[in-house]
Write an enzyme that holds these catalytic residues in place. Structure first.
Site, mmCIF file in Angstrom:
data_model
loop_
_atom_site.group_PDB
_atom_site.id
_atom_site.type_symbol
_atom_site.label_atom_id
_atom_site.label_comp_id
_atom_site.label_asym_id
_atom_site.label_seq_id
_atom_site.Cartn_x
_atom_site.Cartn_y
_atom_site.Cartn_z
ATOM 1 N N SER A 183 -3.413 1.230 1.410
ATOM 2 C CA SER A 183 -2.872 1.059 0.066
ATOM 3 C C SER A 183 -3.865 1.472 -1.015
ATOM 4 C CB SER A 183 -2.445 -0.397 -0.150
ATOM 5 O OG SER A 183 -1.380 -0.743 0.699
ATOM 6 N N HIS A 246 -4.749 -2.880 -3.960
ATOM 7 C CA HIS A 246 -3.824 -2.114 -4.788
ATOM 8 C C HIS A 246 -4.419 -1.876 -6.172
ATOM 9 C CE1 HIS A 246 -1.390 -3.841 -1.607
ATOM 10 N NE2 HIS A 246 -0.371 -3.052 -1.920
#
Length: 300
Positions: A183, A246
């Site tokens: 991610s 993230h």
């Protein structure tokens, strides 16, 4: 009746020996050469990815040699590792992996962060089917066009910078949680792509600009929702996977990626923004290293 000199008459068209009379010498349309499928694709990519003033330069230089190797290779490796842990390692279910990736030497685990390779290798292991498919979809969707427009080394540097920024950010802001998945790298691509769309919004097709930004916001919102759920509302006995990667990845993408992707065909080493981003990234890296050595609660 008017006499016409035969020598003044327009001669009949005569086909050359090696030409067919019914075929045009050049495949043209409205006075311009007809574009092939690859040319049409490249023109669409340039309108999608670049401001108008640099599209012609891109079209002059672009080709598929080399192809977008980095993003394809990294995707194949990630998928292969997922299949390995899902099939060859004992699992209760392969839809959501637990024990196999938890004990993997690739997973980032706070109590083993002295094994420095884990700050990068966690990108190769994923927590489940929806995790791996979501990451592969986004990085192929964004990475291939970016690598066609820009050099593969720039996309690779940005991707790895996002992976490293994600693990370092997680070690600071969520220091007791594990970390798996690509991610960080995916969000670095999203961040760079988002900044490219925002900065060059007026120079690109407005409708496509709005559509791109809207799609990015929807995808990011949904993925963040799943990440928050896995971290805070999942099974109490399950492995807690941090969502902070993230944020680290998207910040890396919006800084480093902005410099890489906004000024196409310019020398990065002469751009002061490039050095500002590099210095900022190095300062963050140094702080994260010192934090993990001397301050992190995972040390106790």
């Amino acid at each position: 009746m008017v006499d016409v000199d035969l020598e003044q008459r327009e001669p009949f068209p005569v086909a050359q020996r090696d030409e067919k009379p019914d075929e045009p010498a050049e495949d043209v349309h409205d006075g311009r050469p007809k574009l092939g499928c690859l040319d049409k694709f490249q023109r669409s990519i340039s309108r999608w990815m670049l401001p108008e003033d640099v599209r012609s330069k891109y079209l002059e230089r672009t080709n598929c040699c080399p192809p977008p190797v980095f993003i394809i290779v990294i995707s194949v490796v990630e998928l292969s590792m997922f299949i390995y842990y899902a099939v060859w390692k004992p699992q209760k279910q392969w839809v959501t992996l637990e024990e196999g990736i938890w004990n993997s030497r690739l997973t980032y685990r706070p109590e083993r962060r002295q094994e420095a390779w884990r700050f990068l290798s966690y990108m190769f292991v994923h927590a489940g089917v929806e995790h791996i498919l979501g990451n592969l979809f986004m990085q192929l969707l964004l990475g291939i066009p970016l690598e066609l427009v820009h050099k593969g080394i720039e996309v690779g540097v940005l991707y790895m910078a996002g992976v490293l920024a994600g693990s370092l950010a997680s070690s600071i802001f969520d220091p007791l949680s594990a970390l798996v998945g690509a991610s960080g790298g995916v969000y670095a691509l999203i961040g760079g792509y988002f900044m490219n769309a925002v900065v060059n919004f007026r120079e690109m097709i407005p409708i496509l600009g709005v559509f791109r930004i809207l799609i990015i916001l929807i995808v990011v919102g949904v993925d963040f929702g799943f990440a928050f759920y896995r971290r805070f509302a999942g099974d109490e006995g399950a492995m807690k996977v941090s969502f902070v990667a993230h944020f680290g990845g998207i910040v890396a993408g919006m800084t480093v990626g902005y410099v890489f992707f906004s000024d196409y065909d310019k020398k990065l080493l002469k751009d002061p923004r490039f050095w500002m981003c590099i210095v900022g990234y190095l300062l963050f890296f140094l702080f994260a290293v010192l934090f993990n050595i001397f301050i992190s609660p995972a040390s106790s």
